[in-house]
Design a protein around this motif. Structure first.
Motif, PDB file in Angstrom:
ATOM      1  N   SER A 381       0.824  -1.212   0.000  1.00  0.00           N
ATOM      2  CA  SER A 381       0.000   0.000   0.000  1.00  0.00           C
ATOM      3  C   SER A 381       0.857   1.260   0.000  1.00  0.00           C
ATOM      4  CB  SER A 381      -0.902   0.018   1.236  1.00  0.00           C
ATOM      5  OG  SER A 381      -0.122   0.225   2.418  1.00  0.00           O
ATOM      6  N   LEU A 382       0.214   2.371  -0.318  1.00  0.00           N
ATOM      7  CA  LEU A 382       0.888   3.665  -0.277  1.00  0.00           C
ATOM      8  C   LEU A 382       1.364   3.959   1.142  1.00  0.00           C
ATOM      9  CD1 LEU A 382       1.738   6.387  -1.454  1.00  0.00           C
ATOM     10  CD2 LEU A 382      -0.631   7.159  -1.178  1.00  0.00           C
ATOM     11  N   ALA A 431      -3.590   3.825   3.191  1.00  0.00           N
ATOM     12  CA  ALA A 431      -3.536   2.375   3.385  1.00  0.00           C
ATOM     13  C   ALA A 431      -4.430   1.632   2.415  1.00  0.00           C
ATOM     14  CB  ALA A 431      -3.921   2.023   4.817  1.00  0.00           C
ATOM     15  N   ASN A 432      -5.430   2.317   1.845  1.00  0.00           N
ATOM     16  CA  ASN A 432      -6.338   1.682   0.895  1.00  0.00           C
ATOM     17  C   ASN A 432      -6.017   2.034  -0.555  1.00  0.00           C
ATOM     18  OD1 ASN A 432      -7.852   0.188   2.697  1.00  0.00           O
ATOM     19  ND2 ASN A 432      -9.292   1.863   3.109  1.00  0.00           N
ATOM     20  N   VAL A 433      -4.905   2.701  -0.775  1.00  0.00           N
ATOM     21  CA  VAL A 433      -4.400   2.920  -2.130  1.00  0.00           C
ATOM     22  C   VAL A 433      -3.218   1.970  -2.308  1.00  0.00           C
ATOM     23  CG1 VAL A 433      -3.351   4.544  -3.735  1.00  0.00           C
ATOM     24  CG2 VAL A 433      -5.167   5.310  -2.207  1.00  0.00           C
ATOM     25  N   LEU A 434      -3.419   0.944  -3.098  1.00  0.00           N
ATOM     26  CA  LEU A 434      -2.403  -0.081  -3.284  1.00  0.00           C
ATOM     27  C   LEU A 434      -1.527   0.266  -4.482  1.00  0.00           C
ATOM     28  CD1 LEU A 434      -4.714  -3.166  -2.688  1.00  0.00           C
ATOM     29  CD2 LEU A 434      -3.438  -1.841  -1.020  1.00  0.00           C
ATOM     30  N   LEU A 435      -0.385  -0.383  -4.560  1.00  0.00           N
ATOM     31  CA  LEU A 435       0.574  -0.083  -5.620  1.00  0.00           C
ATOM     32  C   LEU A 435       0.957  -1.362  -6.337  1.00  0.00           C
ATOM     33  CD1 LEU A 435       2.887   2.351  -3.610  1.00  0.00           C
ATOM     34  CD2 LEU A 435       0.987   2.949  -5.118  1.00  0.00           C
ATOM     35  N   GLU A 437       3.039  -3.554  -9.531  1.00  0.00           N
ATOM     36  CA  GLU A 437       4.479  -3.738  -9.764  1.00  0.00           C
ATOM     37  C   GLU A 437       5.129  -2.516 -10.407  1.00  0.00           C
ATOM     38  OE1 GLU A 437       2.211  -5.558 -13.244  1.00  0.00           O
ATOM     39  OE2 GLU A 437       2.065  -5.503 -11.042  1.00  0.00           O
ATOM     40  N   ASP A 438       4.324  -1.672 -11.051  1.00  0.00           N
ATOM     41  CA  ASP A 438       4.852  -0.452 -11.678  1.00  0.00           C
ATOM     42  C   ASP A 438       4.593   0.789 -10.835  1.00  0.00           C
ATOM     43  OD1 ASP A 438       5.735  -1.839 -14.005  1.00  0.00           O
ATOM     44  OD2 ASP A 438       3.677  -1.867 -14.736  1.00  0.00           O
ATOM     45  N   PHE A 439       4.169   0.587  -9.582  1.00  0.00           N
ATOM     46  CA  PHE A 439       3.838   1.680  -8.669  1.00  0.00           C
ATOM     47  C   PHE A 439       2.687   2.538  -9.195  1.00  0.00           C
ATOM     48  CE2 PHE A 439       8.110   0.549  -7.291  1.00  0.00           C
ATOM     49  CZ  PHE A 439       7.984   0.569  -5.908  1.00  0.00           C
ATOM     50  N   GLU A 440       1.772   1.916  -9.932  1.00  0.00           N
ATOM     51  CA  GLU A 440       0.535   2.590 -10.329  1.00  0.00           C
ATOM     52  C   GLU A 440      -0.479   2.449  -9.206  1.00  0.00           C
ATOM     53  OE1 GLU A 440      -0.098   4.403 -12.917  1.00  0.00           O
ATOM     54  OE2 GLU A 440       1.692   4.005 -14.118  1.00  0.00           O
ATOM     55  N   ALA A 441      -1.263   3.509  -8.968  1.00  0.00           N
ATOM     56  CA  ALA A 441      -2.253   3.497  -7.895  1.00  0.00           C
ATOM     57  C   ALA A 441      -3.419   2.573  -8.234  1.00  0.00           C
ATOM     58  CB  ALA A 441      -2.766   4.907  -7.639  1.00  0.00           C
ATOM     59  N   VAL A 442      -3.791   1.740  -7.262  1.00  0.00           N
ATOM     60  CA  VAL A 442      -4.936   0.838  -7.413  1.00  0.00           C
ATOM     61  C   VAL A 442      -5.781   0.973  -6.151  1.00  0.00           C
ATOM     62  CG1 VAL A 442      -5.697  -1.543  -7.760  1.00  0.00           C
ATOM     63  CG2 VAL A 442      -3.544  -0.765  -8.784  1.00  0.00           C
ATOM     64  N   VAL A 443      -6.969   1.552  -6.280  1.00  0.00           N
ATOM     65  CA  VAL A 443      -7.843   1.781  -5.121  1.00  0.00           C
ATOM     66  C   VAL A 443      -8.450   0.464  -4.676  1.00  0.00           C
ATOM     67  CG1 VAL A 443      -9.913   2.940  -4.284  1.00  0.00           C
ATOM     68  CG2 VAL A 443      -8.340   4.136  -5.836  1.00  0.00           C
ATOM     69  N   GLY A 444      -8.261   0.148  -3.394  1.00  0.00           N
ATOM     70  CA  GLY A 444      -8.817  -1.085  -2.843  1.00  0.00           C
ATOM     71  C   GLY A 444      -9.927  -0.812  -1.855  1.00  0.00           C
ATOM     72  N   ASP A 445     -10.619  -1.876  -1.472  1.00  0.00           N
ATOM     73  CA  ASP A 445     -11.685  -1.833  -0.456  1.00  0.00           C
ATOM     74  C   ASP A 445     -12.893  -1.016  -0.862  1.00  0.00           C
ATOM     75  OD1 ASP A 445     -10.362  -3.507   1.178  1.00  0.00           O
ATOM     76  OD2 ASP A 445     -10.146  -2.152   2.864  1.00  0.00           O
ATOM     77  N   PHE A 446     -13.024  -0.625  -2.127  1.00  0.00           N
ATOM     78  CA  PHE A 446     -14.211   0.129  -2.521  1.00  0.00           C
ATOM     79  C   PHE A 446     -15.430  -0.797  -2.489  1.00  0.00           C
ATOM     80  CE2 PHE A 446     -12.524  -1.588  -6.468  1.00  0.00           C
ATOM     81  CZ  PHE A 446     -13.647  -2.071  -7.117  1.00  0.00           C
ATOM     82  N   GLY A 447     -16.533  -0.280  -1.976  1.00  0.00           N
ATOM     83  CA  GLY A 447     -17.749  -1.082  -1.886  1.00  0.00           C
ATOM     84  C   GLY A 447     -17.831  -1.939  -0.648  1.00  0.00           C
ATOM     85  N   LEU A 448     -16.760  -2.047   0.137  1.00  0.00           N
ATOM     86  CA  LEU A 448     -16.804  -2.919   1.304  1.00  0.00           C
ATOM     87  C   LEU A 448     -17.747  -2.395   2.374  1.00  0.00           C
ATOM     88  CD1 LEU A 448     -13.308  -4.429   2.088  1.00  0.00           C
ATOM     89  CD2 LEU A 448     -15.254  -5.405   0.913  1.00  0.00           C
ATOM     90  N   ALA A 449     -17.822  -1.088   2.515  1.00  0.00           N
ATOM     91  CA  ALA A 449     -18.734  -0.532   3.509  1.00  0.00           C
ATOM     92  C   ALA A 449     -20.158  -0.985   3.242  1.00  0.00           C
ATOM     93  CB  ALA A 449     -18.648   0.994   3.490  1.00  0.00           C
TER      94      ALA A 449
END
Length: 594
Positions: A381-382, A431-435, A437-449
């Motif tokens: 994560s970031l 903590a919910n912005v994942l990275l 292999e190329d360090f591109e941002a990948v938003v995680g945990d969306f919709g979990l709420a």
């Protein structure tokens, strides 16, 4: 025994329990399927060898495994036939394998950006289902095979930036569906077949071909195809795109409706009470057996914990095919019920597909468990990369931080403005912005709420999130909106610039603000930019760009949700459009209220 074969999925280790709605294969059909898998797997493995892939490249391509559909970079259809292969920018040094010609169902072949040498095999003319062939930016030599003219479904042919020589084969004029032909930057010679100038988009530049100058046709088509005789071509492309869009929409709608009225099964072992032996047949979403995930995570061992938050722990797992995954074990499902609602929400999240959103691979449900399975993000994560670096780990440089900020913004823009219904994250933080292999941002945990709340019929609002990132109106009313996500995103930007946590009690020792937002506001008013920026950057940043990112962050974290920009505006401001006006307006308001 011949009569004992009941499953079309012949992957080793799968159950073959019969179903009343399932038609068994006879031994001849099974043998044919095995031979098909074997041919495909052998062809792909031969390609791996001929490309001289390193041991750590395509390591899950196992020549002893019958079905190649689980291999990385390989996509199959619902009949387990290989339809897509993408191996871009992997720095191979070998050659192409003629064995690839057996993949007669292959639709997309992309091998661009490698160091592939040698000739294009004539056997590629056997790939009769191919719609896109991209071999751009390699070291290929020799002639363009005339057999390419056999690919009647081909729409995109890209051979740019190679060392191909000889003439352009006349057979290419017999490709009725060709929309895009890029042969630039080679050593091609001779005349260009006249009919190729009728293709909507072409490029023959940087060759020794007879075009341009006093010739009747330019070496490259107009990119926009606007005006004059280009309009009919534009119409053709628009028609094709519209037609494909309608077809895809129809397929998705059909699958969605079909799934509502019919159960789907998957042959896996079921050994947990309440676990249902069926799966959602929606896209590539997979229902895992609880036992599969238990084994993958070494019985949810603490040594495999990647992180922990309000929704539960995340474990690193390894599937039987050596695919690395992240398994999120939700904590809010300690009582039975809610399975159907949970699955509906999982379906919704599974169709939210964007390069900056974490893709859901599958899920698992029991009476007391809800688990979600995602791809493993190599750079975590970031928050981890900002604050939990180990000795020798590289610091995120400023250019990477800018790219992460923009990528995350685009992900949230998609959730808010392009999903129907819109998806509110409710826990936006580093903590919910994942990275990847190329360090591109990948938003995680969306919709979990929403997933966690689907079984709470007596509760309409519940504050979820992390202190320091939660918008003030969300704390006071319990009502979330896109603007609460925007507030969280603004705090995340401040984390990205400063490297600090949203709440840090250690700042009390310096008689400073505990909240990062207040801390940055104070330093910004005092024009102490150097005290704001992450010390790990060691001064390697562009002052004007840091100021711009801080300004965007402060606009996003305004007290009134109505004053905050929407995410599409945030994206534009990060790209340099419209920030100055909004910032001047904000400063005037701050001056009046301070």
């Amino acid at each position: 025994m011949i009569g004992s074969t009941h499953s079309r999925d012949i992957t080793p280790g799968r159950s073959t329990k019969p179903s009343s709605t399932y038609v068994p294969l006879n031994i001849y059909e099974t043998n044919s399927l095995i031979l098909c898998f074997s041919d495909s797997g052998d062809a792909l493995f031969a390609l791996r060898i001929s490309l001289r892939a390193l041991p750590n490249q395509l390591s899950d391509w196992n020549q002893n495994q019958v079905n190649p559909c689980t291999w990385s970079q390989v996509i199959c259809d619902d009949k387990n036939l290989v339809t897509s292969l993408t191996l871009s920018d992997m720095n191979f040094s070998g050659t192409l394998s003629s064995r690839l010609g057996v993949l007669e169902n292959l639709k997309t072949l992309t091998l661009k950006g490698n160091g592939i040498t040698g000739e294009i095999p004539e056997d590629f003319g056997n790939l009769t289902s191919l719609t896109s062939l991209d071999l751009e930016d390699n070291e290929l030599t020799g002639r363009i095979p005339s057999s390419i003219g056999n690919l009647k479904k081909l729409q995109f042919l890209t051979l740019s930036r190679n060392k191909l020589n000889g003439t352009i084969p006349e057979s290419l004029t017999g490709l009725p569906n060709l929309l895009n032909l890029l042969l630039d930057s080679n050593s091609l010679t001779g005349q260009i077949p006249q009919r190729l100038f009728e293709i909507p988009k072409y490029n023959f530049t940087s060759n020794n071909l007879n075009c341009g100058g006093r010739q009747p046709h330019p070496c490259v088509s107009e990119v926009a195809h606007s005006g004059g005789s280009s309009k009919p071509k534009t119409g053709i492309i628009a028609g094709v795109v519209a037609g494909v869009t309608v077809i895809l929409f129809g397929i998705l709608l059909f699958l969605f409706c079909k799934d509502r009225h019919k159960g789907y099964r998957r042959d896996v072992f079921v050994d947990v009470a309440g676990e249902v032996d069926r799966r959602i047949a929606f896209g590539q979403l997979k229902r895992f057996a609880w036992r599969e995930l238990q084994l993958a995570t070494d019985n949810f061992s603490e040594k495999n914990v990647l992180g922990q938050g309000g929704f539960g722990k995340v474990y690193k797992g390894v599937l039987p095919d050596n695919t690395k995954v992240a398994v999120k074990r939700l904590t809010d499902f300690e009582s039975p019920g809610g399975d159907a609602a949970f699955q509906r929400e999982v379906e919704m999240i599974s169709v939210a597909v964007h390069r900056n959103l974490l893709r859901l691979i599958g899920f698992c449900t029991t009476q007391t468990e809800r688990l979600l399975v995602y791809p493993f993000m190599q750079n975590l994560s970031l928050a981890h990369r900002l604050r939990e670096l180990k000795a020798g780990d590289p610091v995120l440089d400023w250019e990477t931080r800018k790219r992460i900020a923009l990528g995350a913004a685009r992900g949230f823009e998609y959730l808010h403005e392009h999903c129907n219904p819109k998806i509110i994250h409710r826990d936006v933080k580093a903590a919910n912005v994942l990275l990847d292999e190329d360090f591109e941002a990948v938003v995680g945990d969306f919709g979990l709420a929403k997933l966690v709340d689907v079984r709470r019929t007596n509760v309409t609002t519940q504050v979820r999130g992390t202190m320091g990132h939660i918008a003030p109106e969300y704390l006071s009313t319990g009502k979330s909106s896109e603007r609460t996500d925007v507030f969280g995103y603004g705090i995340m930007l401040l984390e990205l610039v400063t490297g600090q946590r949203a709440i840090d009690f250690s700042r009390l020792e310096e008689e400073d603000d505990v909240l990062l937002l207040d801390h940055v506001k104070k330093l910004e008013r005092e024009k102490r930019l150097g005290a704001i920026v992450d010390k790990n950057l060691d001064g390697e940043y562009i002052k004007e760009e840091v100021e711009m990112m801080i300004q965007v962050a402060l606009l996003c974290t305004q007290g009134s949700p109505e004053d905050r920009p929407v995410m599409s505006e945030v994206v534009r401001m990060l790209e340099g459009e419209g920030l100055a006006e909004r910032w001047e307006e904000w400063q005037n308001v701050e001056f009046l209220t301070s």
